[in-house]
Motif scaffolding. Structure first.
Motif, mmCIF file in Angstrom:
data_model
loop_
_atom_site.group_PDB
_atom_site.id
_atom_site.type_symbol
_atom_site.label_atom_id
_atom_site.label_comp_id
_atom_site.label_asym_id
_atom_site.label_seq_id
_atom_site.Cartn_x
_atom_site.Cartn_y
_atom_site.Cartn_z
ATOM 1 N N HIS A 167 -16.610 29.170 88.390
ATOM 2 C CA HIS A 167 -17.109 28.031 87.615
ATOM 3 C C HIS A 167 -16.208 27.740 86.424
ATOM 4 O O HIS A 167 -16.093 26.603 85.993
ATOM 5 N N MET A 192 -23.352 27.388 91.627
ATOM 6 C CA MET A 192 -22.164 28.232 91.478
ATOM 7 C C MET A 192 -22.529 29.706 91.553
ATOM 8 O O MET A 192 -21.777 30.521 92.079
ATOM 9 N N LEU A 251 -22.299 31.721 94.721
ATOM 10 C CA LEU A 251 -21.007 31.946 95.355
ATOM 11 C C LEU A 251 -20.707 33.406 95.717
ATOM 12 O O LEU A 251 -20.342 33.680 96.861
#
Lengths: 363, 308
Positions: free
Chosen positions: B255, B270, B273
């Motif tokens: 990010h 994010m 992830l």
């Protein structure tokens, strides 16, 4: 001297006694813990385990917590019986709550009870879909299901947080990360207006009977049991292990998803970030403690439900942290695994001269 | 992208990768001895909370780190007693350790949520830290980053050159044979499990004392589990753990990379992830299932009790 000796065959008696011994040991350790925290252990244990159940209201609250635990645990039983280590009930529960909430938010103006049907369906299917991912990863790629389901739990949690902080946030909710309150018609019917207990407990009991029948009486259940006992034998017998894996995981996901949507359309009435106090993980303990037997699981989910209420009780009455719940749950599982040792081994008292014992051990 | 941003990203990658290195190295040693400890997440949380409490009470970070290590070892001992002495199912016991550790850490830390702490300060290595870019990226970290790298070197050496490493592997491959040539299987497995606990406890201290100096419930956010996947990814090789940990570290801070670009994504998306990356890695590994099976310790997860 006291010696451990392998039993000629596993003790059935111990298999059923072991959970009880584990519960006693947990209570004992809990009592000691309360002493260290400066409380009378008996009073504290009473507050934790007895006080919540001294009223009708308490029992109905217990029912509210038994329902999700029982639903998740019955699903997990299917998986664990087949030796599929699905740790993903938590994520499937969350996705059920999330999917159900998205549906419920489309029915904010509903005044017909029928609106509940698509909502419950959406939640159930969301849980099922999440489990389908795990099943696909396992059957198609042979990826370790413990790790994938846990990772999916974290992804689900972040999806939930994204939802309540983003698109699902109540526009009139003063910026709290919560959805709007669902319409009354889309909440699960309660048995009496005085209590919060709703029909999700019936779903759970129904699921219990259904899975029980499936495991004990059906061809699929038989295949699942064989697959778990001896995967090679199952394949040799021509059982389709991939299809069974799909079936066990999807059934578990659907049940956990139903539990999730029942939570948001039940006691919560909206989607909140803390939709699950770890029901999906606690259900794992329920399955082990309940010996993967329906009645055992019912009692175990009542006990685990009680640990949630006990935690809240000691927080209110004795200003102790609510997180005692997790501690008791963890202790319970630990003691259970330790006492399960006695299923295969026994303690024997044998007096032997030292020299003799060395020759014996070499023999 | 300017040079400062790249420097910051690489710096953050190393910081984020450090706890993963510690946990994965410890777990690797443990698995090499044939014991699968799925309780990493629980030990990590207990290490983090004990480290944080010790730091708040004593005000001494050095002592706090030792407390965290000790706490991790105690948790590992609990696991070891069940999984090694009582020959319990390692999967279930590891899960129990995680559930117990999550509960225990939440309970112990309940009075410490939201308290601030002066965390570990970076230790700039003289001269080297003045180098452009790599000075900041490699030589201006807090002490535990260097400790982790030292421990990496130690584990690498252990399995590459030492007799002890050979013995551990023997125990993990074939405990009966190891026992027959006079290796104390149980003792070595206990040692490996305790080493794993110490490493994970240290990683916990890193989280609550250096990475984000604070305590919050479940602050490990699945790192213990990711490290478990990392060991498989690294096919039980220390040098590949190092590489993998930094790759995961990079995925977790992506990010930062996307910040200010037109690809900005909501933080919760994010945050998925690293977990998605773990799944992808597991899938990718399975395309080479034979190799994974060959590099895995043969007796992993199989309890062993000597005849007596």
């Amino acid at each position: 001297m006291l010696k451990l000796e392998k039993r000629p065959s596993d003790s059935r008696l111990m298999a059923y006694l072991s959970p009880l011994i584990a519960i006693l040991l947990t209570l004992l350790c809990g009592g000691i813990l309360f002493v260290f925290l400066g409380h009378d252990p008996f009073a504290a244990l009473h507050t934790f385990f007895i006080a919540p159940l001294t009223s009708v209201y308490g029992w109905t609250e217990l029912g509210i917590k038994v329902a999700p635990l029982l639903l998740c645990a019955m699903g997990l039983t299917l998986c664990f019986r087949a030796k599929i280590w699905n740790i993903g009930a938590e994520g499937q529960f969350i996705m059920g709550a999330l999917g159900g909430s998205i549906a419920a938010l489309q029915f904010l103006d509903a005044d017909s009870r029928w609106a509940l049907v698509p909502i419950l369906l959406a939640g159930t299917l969301s849980g099922l879909g999440w489990a389908a991912l795990a099943a696909w990863l396992k059957t198609r790629f042979n990826a370790n299901e413990i790790l994938t389901t846990i990772m999916l739990n974290y992804v689900a949690l972040n999806a939930l947080l994204y939802g309540v902080h983003g698109p699902l946030k109540d526009p009139e909710g003063f910026n709290f990360p919560e959805s709007a309150l669902f319409a009354d018609a889309t909440l699960l019917p309660v048995f009496s207006d005085d209590y919060r207990l709703n029909i999700s407990i019936l779903f759970a009991l129904l699921a219990m009977v259904a899975i029980w029948t499936l495991m004990a009486r059906s061809w699929v259940g038989y295949q699942i049991r064989v697959l778990g006992e001896d995967a090679k034998a199952a394949r040799y017998a021509g059982f389709k292990d991939k299809q069974l894996t799909w079936f066990a995981l999807l059934a578990c996901g659907a049940l956990a998803g139903l539990a999730g949507v029942s939570e948001v359309t039940g006691p919560l009435g909206q989607l909140v970030p803390q939709v699950s106090p770890g029901y999906g993980y606690a259900a794992i303990i329920v399955v082990f403690l309940g010996r993967m037997q329906p009645l055992g699981i019912l009692f175990a989910s009542m006990l685990l439900a009680l640990t949630y209420m006990g935690g809240e009780m000691v927080q209110m009455e004795m200003t102790l942290p609510k997180s005692l719940t997790g501690l008791f749950q963890g202790m319970l599982l630990f003691f259970l695994l330790a006492t399960d040792f006695l299923i295969a081994y026994r303690l024997v008292w044998r007096r032997q001269p030292a020299s003799h014992s060395t020759t014996a051990s070499q023999a | 992208m300017d040079i400062d941003l790249i420097t910051n990203i690489l710096y953050a990658t190393i910081r984020t990768g450090t706890p993963l290195i510690l946990i994965a190295l410890g777990e690797m040693v443990c698995e090499k001895s044939g014991v699968l400890n799925l309780g990493q997440e629980g030990m990590l949380l207990v290490g983090a909370v004990i480290g944080f409490i010790a730091a708040t009470v004593t005000g001494n970070l050095f002592i706090a780190v030792w407390f965290a290590i000790f706490a991790g070892m105690l948790m590992a001992l609990l696991f070891g007693f069940l999984a090694i002495s009582l020959a319990s199912n390692q999967v279930a016991t590891g899960l129990a350790l995680t559930i117990f550790g999550t509960g225990l850490s939440a309970f112990l830390g309940s009075n410490y949520v939201g308290i601030g702490l002066d965390g570990m300060q970076p230790l700039a290595i003289p001269l080297l830290s003045d180098l452009p870019v790599i000075g900041k990226v490699l030589f201006q970290h807090d002490p535990l980053v260097y400790v982790a790298l030292t421990l990496f070197a130690l584990v690498f050496w252990l399995f590459k050159y030492s007799r002890l490493g050979l013995k551990i592997r023997a125990v993990g491959e074939n405990p009966e044979a190891a026992n027959a040539i006079g290796i104390n299987v149980q003792l070595l497995r206990y040692a490996a499990v305790l080493f794993g606990g110490a490493m994970t406890g240290l990683a916990g201290a890193y989280l609550s004392l250096a990475y984000t100096p604070m305590w919050s419930e479940g602050m490990s956010a699945g790192r213990g589990w990711i490290a478990l996947a990392l060991v498989v990814f690294a096919s039980w090789k220390a040098e590949r753990i190092l590489l993998g940990a930094y790759l995961f570290g990079f995925a977790s801070i992506l990010h930062l990379v996307l910040q200010g670009t037109r690809f900005e994504v909501p933080p919760n998306i994010m945050a998925m992830l690293p977990y998605v990356a773990t799944i992808v890695v597991l899938v990718w590994l399975s395309s080479d299932a034979v190799k994974t099976r060959l590099s895995a310790p043969k007796s992993i997860g199989r309890p062993y009790r000597p005849m007596s």
